[in-house]
Design a protein around this motif. Sequence first.
Motif, PDB file in Angstrom:
ATOM      1  N   VAL A  62      -1.779  -5.905  -0.682  1.00  0.00           N
ATOM      2  CA  VAL A  62      -0.510  -5.998  -1.409  1.00  0.00           C
ATOM      3  C   VAL A  62       0.152  -4.630  -1.299  1.00  0.00           C
ATOM      4  N   ILE A  63       1.352  -4.613  -0.741  1.00  0.00           N
ATOM      5  CA  ILE A  63       2.106  -3.364  -0.658  1.00  0.00           C
ATOM      6  C   ILE A  63       3.454  -3.563  -1.348  1.00  0.00           C
ATOM      7  N   ILE A  64       4.123  -2.454  -1.554  1.00  0.00           N
ATOM      8  CA  ILE A  64       5.440  -2.532  -2.160  1.00  0.00           C
ATOM      9  C   ILE A  64       6.473  -1.945  -1.206  1.00  0.00           C
ATOM     10  N   ILE A 148      11.611  -2.477  -6.776  1.00  0.00           N
ATOM     11  CA  ILE A 148      10.413  -2.709  -5.962  1.00  0.00           C
ATOM     12  C   ILE A 148      10.319  -4.174  -5.572  1.00  0.00           C
ATOM     13  N   ARG A 149       9.963  -4.405  -4.310  1.00  0.00           N
ATOM     14  CA  ARG A 149       9.691  -5.745  -3.790  1.00  0.00           C
ATOM     15  C   ARG A 149       8.242  -5.766  -3.316  1.00  0.00           C
ATOM     16  N   PRO A 150       7.363  -6.565  -3.970  1.00  0.00           N
ATOM     17  CA  PRO A 150       5.995  -6.670  -3.480  1.00  0.00           C
ATOM     18  C   PRO A 150       5.909  -7.607  -2.284  1.00  0.00           C
ATOM     19  N   THR A 151       4.992  -7.330  -1.392  1.00  0.00           N
ATOM     20  CA  THR A 151       4.740  -8.181  -0.239  1.00  0.00           C
ATOM     21  C   THR A 151       3.290  -7.974   0.180  1.00  0.00           C
ATOM     22  N   THR A 152       2.839  -8.718   1.166  1.00  0.00           N
ATOM     23  CA  THR A 152       1.471  -8.546   1.655  1.00  0.00           C
ATOM     24  C   THR A 152       1.477  -8.341   3.160  1.00  0.00           C
ATOM     25  N   THR A 153       0.417  -7.728   3.633  1.00  0.00           N
ATOM     26  CA  THR A 153       0.195  -7.533   5.056  1.00  0.00           C
ATOM     27  C   THR A 153      -1.314  -7.487   5.270  1.00  0.00           C
ATOM     28  N   THR A 154      -1.736  -7.538   6.494  1.00  0.00           N
ATOM     29  CA  THR A 154      -3.164  -7.368   6.757  1.00  0.00           C
ATOM     30  C   THR A 154      -3.494  -5.883   6.722  1.00  0.00           C
ATOM     31  N   LEU A 158      -1.286  -2.884   8.366  1.00  0.00           N
ATOM     32  CA  LEU A 158      -0.866  -1.670   7.664  1.00  0.00           C
ATOM     33  C   LEU A 158      -1.324  -0.441   8.427  1.00  0.00           C
ATOM     34  N   ARG A 159      -2.546  -0.468   8.902  1.00  0.00           N
ATOM     35  CA  ARG A 159      -3.074   0.664   9.673  1.00  0.00           C
ATOM     36  C   ARG A 159      -2.264   0.866  10.958  1.00  0.00           C
TER      37      ARG A 159
END
Length: 184
Positions: A62-64, A148-154, A158-159
């Motif tokens: 979970v990132i923002i 802020i908008r939360p979202t997801t990534t693997t 992200l790396r």
Amino acid sequence: MAPQKDSLAWETLESGVAYSCPGFDVRNEDVRLPDGTETDFDYITEPESVVVLPFTEDGDVVIIEEWRQAVSRVSRGLPVGGVEPVDDDLAAAARRELVEETGYEAARVSHLTTVEPANGFADSVHHYFVAYDCVPTGEQELDHNETIRPTTTTFDGLREEIADDGVYDGRTVLGVLYYELLGE
């Protein structure tokens, strides 16, 4: 951290807040250097913070996405926030910040590391936590000056985004690097 008794230590003669605003102060100190020279030194002082690397039940991160006025753009990164008096401990602060900024709750949090990211000009202390099995459970509870908008990534995504110079937030980069280095 208590001042060190060391031959390199500076003696603080006088100290005061030169400028205060929400989030941090600028402190000015008159100091005496080990060779006897007297001068002044300014630095930023702020409350300790928690940085959270949150993983969903499926293993995504979970990132923002947050507007950062100082650089005039949206920044992608990890949830971060100051430790508050209502927090029982640092883990509670990490859980609270995660909910406030993302609307996700963690089944478990674990301390990863603690760093002083800029101790040449700030007394900042960042406590890094990994949050596990995060699920969306409610609304964000943003501060008055947060968008802020939360979202997801693997995690791999992200790396890769960091490696491709797509993430500029140093706290996020450091959190991912420490996780890679220390794991769980």
